[in-house]
Design a protein around this motif. Structure first.
Motif, PDB file in Angstrom:
ATOM      1  N   ILE A 106       0.873  -1.182   0.000  1.00 29.53           N
ATOM      2  CA  ILE A 106       0.000   0.000   0.000  1.00 29.53           C
ATOM      3  C   ILE A 106       0.902   1.220   0.000  1.00 29.53           C
ATOM      4  N   LEU A 107       0.640   2.150  -0.902  1.00 29.23           N
ATOM      5  CA  LEU A 107       1.406   3.389  -0.943  1.00 29.23           C
ATOM      6  C   LEU A 107       0.500   4.532  -0.493  1.00 29.23           C
ATOM      7  N   SER A 108       0.692   4.947   0.742  1.00 28.21           N
ATOM      8  CA  SER A 108      -0.081   6.078   1.254  1.00 28.21           C
ATOM      9  C   SER A 108       0.363   7.355   0.556  1.00 28.21           C
ATOM     10  N   VAL A 109      -0.576   8.260   0.403  1.00 27.51           N
ATOM     11  CA  VAL A 109      -0.281   9.574  -0.170  1.00 27.51           C
ATOM     12  C   VAL A 109      -0.857  10.627   0.758  1.00 27.51           C
ATOM     13  N   TYR A 110      -0.025  11.562   1.169  1.00 31.25           N
ATOM     14  CA  TYR A 110      -0.504  12.697   1.945  1.00 31.25           C
ATOM     15  C   TYR A 110      -0.243  13.958   1.126  1.00 31.25           C
ATOM     16  N   GLY A 111      -1.255  14.762   0.987  1.00 26.43           N
ATOM     17  CA  GLY A 111      -1.082  16.014   0.253  1.00 26.43           C
ATOM     18  C   GLY A 111      -2.281  16.915   0.463  1.00 26.43           C
ATOM     19  N   LEU A 112      -2.329  17.992  -0.282  1.00 22.41           N
ATOM     20  CA  LEU A 112      -3.445  18.926  -0.202  1.00 22.41           C
ATOM     21  C   LEU A 112      -3.517  19.757  -1.467  1.00 22.41           C
ATOM     22  N   SER A 113      -4.671  20.320  -1.711  1.00 17.32           N
ATOM     23  CA  SER A 113      -4.869  21.127  -2.920  1.00 17.32           C
ATOM     24  C   SER A 113      -3.878  22.278  -2.984  1.00 17.32           C
ATOM     25  N   GLU A 114      -3.597  22.874  -1.829  1.00 18.55           N
ATOM     26  CA  GLU A 114      -2.697  24.032  -1.780  1.00 18.55           C
ATOM     27  C   GLU A 114      -1.266  23.690  -2.186  1.00 18.55           C
ATOM     28  N   ALA A 115      -0.950  22.412  -2.256  1.00 17.70           N
ATOM     29  CA  ALA A 115       0.383  21.980  -2.693  1.00 17.70           C
ATOM     30  C   ALA A 115       0.294  21.161  -3.979  1.00 17.70           C
ATOM     31  N   SER A 116      -0.794  21.307  -4.709  1.00 20.58           N
ATOM     32  CA  SER A 116      -0.988  20.662  -6.013  1.00 20.58           C
ATOM     33  C   SER A 116      -0.923  19.144  -5.942  1.00 20.58           C
ATOM     34  N   GLY A 117      -1.153  18.558  -4.774  1.00 21.56           N
ATOM     35  CA  GLY A 117      -1.156  17.102  -4.684  1.00 21.56           C
ATOM     36  C   GLY A 117      -0.242  16.556  -3.614  1.00 21.56           C
ATOM     37  N   ALA A 118       0.565  15.557  -3.975  1.00 17.88           N
ATOM     38  CA  ALA A 118       1.306  14.746  -3.010  1.00 17.88           C
ATOM     39  C   ALA A 118       2.501  15.472  -2.404  1.00 17.88           C
ATOM     40  N   LEU A 119       2.670  15.299  -1.077  1.00 12.19           N
ATOM     41  CA  LEU A 119       3.818  15.834  -0.341  1.00 12.19           C
ATOM     42  C   LEU A 119       4.611  14.724   0.345  1.00 12.19           C
ATOM     43  N   PHE A 120       3.895  13.730   0.826  1.00  7.48           N
ATOM     44  CA  PHE A 120       4.512  12.533   1.408  1.00  7.48           C
ATOM     45  C   PHE A 120       3.901  11.330   0.692  1.00  7.48           C
ATOM     46  N   GLN A 121       4.718  10.304   0.495  1.00  4.48           N
ATOM     47  CA  GLN A 121       4.202   9.125  -0.183  1.00  4.48           C
ATOM     48  C   GLN A 121       5.050   7.912   0.196  1.00  4.48           C
ATOM     49  N   GLY A 122       4.400   6.762   0.271  1.00  3.33           N
ATOM     50  CA  GLY A 122       5.103   5.531   0.603  1.00  3.33           C
ATOM     51  C   GLY A 122       6.035   5.093  -0.517  1.00  3.33           C
ATOM     52  N   ILE A 136       4.253   1.054   6.450  1.00  2.00           N
ATOM     53  CA  ILE A 136       2.982   1.193   5.736  1.00  2.00           C
ATOM     54  C   ILE A 136       1.851   1.493   6.707  1.00  2.00           C
ATOM     55  N   LEU A 137       1.841   0.778   7.832  1.00  2.00           N
ATOM     56  CA  LEU A 137       0.724   0.872   8.770  1.00  2.00           C
ATOM     57  C   LEU A 137       0.802   2.074   9.700  1.00  2.00           C
ATOM     58  N   SER A 138       2.005   2.617   9.899  1.00  2.00           N
ATOM     59  CA  SER A 138       2.160   3.661  10.919  1.00  2.00           C
ATOM     60  C   SER A 138       2.467   5.048  10.373  1.00  2.00           C
ATOM     61  N   THR A 139       2.731   5.182   9.069  1.00  5.41           N
ATOM     62  CA  THR A 139       3.093   6.490   8.519  1.00  5.41           C
ATOM     63  C   THR A 139       2.324   6.790   7.236  1.00  5.41           C
ATOM     64  N   VAL A 140       2.429   8.027   6.791  1.00  2.00           N
ATOM     65  CA  VAL A 140       1.848   8.410   5.500  1.00  2.00           C
ATOM     66  C   VAL A 140       2.925   8.416   4.413  1.00  2.00           C
ATOM     67  N   GLY A 141       4.046   7.791   4.719  1.00  2.00           N
ATOM     68  CA  GLY A 141       5.119   7.703   3.740  1.00  2.00           C
ATOM     69  C   GLY A 141       6.239   8.677   4.009  1.00  2.00           C
ATOM     70  N   CYS A 142       7.124   8.748   3.037  1.00  2.00           N
ATOM     71  CA  CYS A 142       8.339   9.555   3.131  1.00  2.00           C
ATOM     72  C   CYS A 142       8.170  10.845   2.334  1.00  2.00           C
ATOM     73  N   VAL A 143       8.830  11.900   2.779  1.00  2.00           N
ATOM     74  CA  VAL A 143       8.708  13.194   2.107  1.00  2.00           C
ATOM     75  C   VAL A 143       9.053  13.056   0.620  1.00  2.00           C
ATOM     76  N   SER A 144       8.262  13.688  -0.224  1.00  2.00           N
ATOM     77  CA  SER A 144       8.440  13.583  -1.672  1.00  2.00           C
ATOM     78  C   SER A 144       9.681  14.335  -2.138  1.00  2.00           C
ATOM     79  N   GLU A 145      10.113  14.007  -3.347  1.00  2.00           N
ATOM     80  CA  GLU A 145      11.283  14.683  -3.916  1.00  2.00           C
ATOM     81  C   GLU A 145      11.009  16.175  -4.124  1.00  2.00           C
ATOM     82  N   HIS A 146      12.059  16.968  -3.932  1.00  2.00           N
ATOM     83  CA  HIS A 146      12.013  18.419  -4.125  1.00  2.00           C
ATOM     84  C   HIS A 146      11.060  19.101  -3.146  1.00  2.00           C
ATOM     85  N   VAL A 147      10.907  18.506  -1.972  1.00  2.00           N
ATOM     86  CA  VAL A 147      10.032  19.066  -0.940  1.00  2.00           C
ATOM     87  C   VAL A 147      10.830  19.294   0.339  1.00  2.00           C
TER      88      VAL A 147
END
Length: 573
Positions: free
Chosen positions: A365-381, A390-401
């Motif tokens: 499972i690849l969790s995705v955390y983001g918001l409209s104000e950031a055009s989408g994904a900020l953290f992802q598995g 997978i079970l305890s986090t929303v993933g790792c900080v995305s590239e260039h963030v």
């Protein structure tokens, strides 16, 4: 990935300075490759060249499919037609329809014509559409025919009755003065409107050449998308996103999922939502994957059938959608070929993820955390994540963030400590549409965007959502985060879904109200839930009110509207 260790000096009693070293909640993922400075229109041309005859989209409910090459042809014809009827660069085009091939084409056509597309929820009522049209000055509305109980033309007549008496493109309405043109996806001609296919057929070779030549004049930094926020806490705001932010967010989302031409993606999320735009349109365009639309809205039965029959390897959805999908697959036990579930759009419990891994037979499972104000994904598995990650986090900080977590005074907190998540990234919005004051409240001149989310950043760059600041319950001075209680209650074998809110209390200020949806045929009562909590939750976290509900008020993207849930609870007292 870079982590920051901050060194500072502290004055001790004898007047000397002692050296301390503290790992604070700041991380910067500099990325493996540079960002791409191109527009959505440029990206579409690339995709049509690289993946020409591969299916770009399969719409099962319409019994239609188009290749990447065919999408470019259709988008350019529509872009040329829109220009021919008088639309000009940076005009706002409202797109009010469910998941259809026409939605997909219109989004790309707006980008090719230098127009700003405004995604509107297909479930919006006339008053909500009136608000959106006037908020951002929509001049042209491209709308569907019918969706569930919604008749789009009849709904428009509620706010613009003048439509029945005007020629196409010449609407003058008292309630929505900016709106001039309505284009319907109906096969029937509606009075005062253009037909979708009619606009496509208007284009000749010269018109299409104009669109081709226009591509070098559109800047990646230009606004291309107005994204209304979900409306889970009140009136939605209009987020302005650029070509650059959306293209790169889609590319990097796909990169994390390791998308390729070998993947077929079942999209459960609506196109109008930023998750849909990034995961179902931009990512496949960048990586040559095929997107499958099971139906125009969300239907777990049709979704499961599409996953099986189209041999989908990836599914994209929100937690609520997976609750239903897992429940259905538990009953049917179909032979499916899923490998990855991408989950985002709302908080997800670890109990649901465990069920997804087991019941859907997923590799990850690849969790995705983001918001409209950031055009989408900020953290992802990552595909290499352990089950614990997978079970305890929303993933790792995305590239260039860049990400940091701060306290109420704006200071960095130590890693592992909760605070407000802030991000500084290429994908941050250009601002809220014509709303400088609100923009300044969330994004400073230094470029840091306040997310409003209570967040824990770990030393390895992985994050955990504690909850929303606005959702925190203060009961007799105790700060309580609904997510913790929701996660626990969802472990009950008869509970499908839980949402916890604060309810007014004369002495305590707020008390905890748990709204739950149970499995059909279950005999769960308030007493059994309280008993289930005792000895497992601190006494002040045990709900004093329990409401068993058939359904929750939701946005079209599946998010529960907690402000409406509160209204329902208040009105039921």
């Amino acid at each position: 990935m870079l982590k920051r260790t901050v060194h500072f000096l502290g004055l001790v009693k004898n007047g000397k300075y002692k050296h301390y070293s503290t790992k604070l909640s700041y991380v910067h993922n500099i990325g493996e490759k540079p960002l791409r400075y191109i527009t959505i229109g440029n990206l579409l041309e690339e995709a049509a060249c690289k993946f020409s005859e591969r299916k770009a989209i399969i719409s099962r409910h319409q019994n239609k499919s188009l290749t990447f090459a065919e999408i470019l042809v259709q988008a350019d014809k529509l872009a040329a037609g829109l220009t021919k009827i008088g639309l000009q660069r940076k005009d706002r085009v409202g797109l009010w329809a469910p998941n259809l091939i026409e939605w997909y084409i219109t989004k790309l056509a707006c980008a090719r014509a230098g127009l700003i597309m405004v995604g509107l929820s297909p479930a919006n009522e006339p008053s909500e559409i009136e608000y959106c049209v006037n908020k951002v000055g929509i001049t042209t509305m491209v709308c569907g025919n019918k969706f569930r109980s919604q008749d789009y033309y009849e709904s428009l007549l509620v706010i613009a009755p003048e439509l029945k008496k005007c020629d196409p493109g010449k609407l003058k309405s008292a309630r929505v003065p900016a709106l001039r043109t309505v284009i319907t996806m109906s096969e029937d001609q509606k009075r005062g409107t253009y037909n979708f296919q009619e606009i496509i057929n208007l284009a000749d070779n010269n018109d299409i050449s104009y669109i081709h030549n226009l591509q070098n004049k559109i800047s990646p930094d230009e606004a291309c998308n107005l994204q209304f926020t979900s409306g889970t806490t009140g009136k939605p705001k209009a987020v302005v996103c650029s070509h650059f932010s959306i293209v790169n967010n889609g590319y990097l989302y796909g990169k994390r999922n390791e998308l390729s031409q070998e993947h077929t993606i079942c999209s459960l999320v609506p196109f109008f939502h930023i998750f849909g735009i990034v995961a179902a349109i931009m990512a496949p365009l960048s990586h040559g994957s095929t997107i499958v639309l099971p139906t125009d809205g969300y239907d777990p039965n049709k979704s499961l059938a599409a996953i099986k029959e189209e041999r989908c390897t990836i599914v994209v959805g929100t937690p609520t959608m997976y609750v239903d999908l897992v429940h259905l697959q538990e009953e049917r036990k179909l032979k499916i070929s899923l490998e990855i579930a991408s989950i985002g759009g709302a908080l997800c419990t670890s109990d649901l993820m465990k069920k997804m891994l087991r019941v859907l037979n997923l590799k990850t499972i690849l969790s995705v955390y983001g918001l409209s104000e950031a055009s989408g994904a900020l953290f992802q598995g990552l595909k290499t994540d352990t089950n614990n990650k997978i079970l305890s986090t929303v993933g790792c900080v995305s590239e260039h963030v860049e990400a940091k977590v701060i306290d109420n005074n704006g200071n960095l907190v130590p890693c592992g400590t909760a605070g407000e998540l802030c991000v500084r990234t290429y994908s941050n919005m250009l601002g809220y549409w014509e709303d400088e004051e609100t923009t300044k409240n969330v994004m400073g001149q230094d470029g840091w965007l306040k997310t409003g989310d209570q967040f824990i950043l770990n030393e390895d760059g992985y994050g955990q959502i504690v909850g929303r600041f606005k959702e925190m319950i203060i009961r007799g001075g105790e700060n309580i985060y609904p997510k913790e209680i929701e996660e626990f209650l969802n472990t009950h074998p008869d509970i499908l879904e839980t949402h916890v809110i604060g309810s007014s209390h004369a002495r305590l200020g707020e008390e905890i109200c748990a709204c739950i949806r149970i499995k059909p045929g279950s005999n769960v009562t308030s007493e059994t839930i309280v008993s289930f909590c005792k000895g497992q939750l601190a006494y002040f976290k045990i709900p004093s009110k329990i409401k068993i509900m058939d359904e929750f008020p939701r946005t079209t993207s599946g998010k529960v509207q907690k402000f409406k849930l509160k209204e329902m609870i208040i009105n039921s007292v």
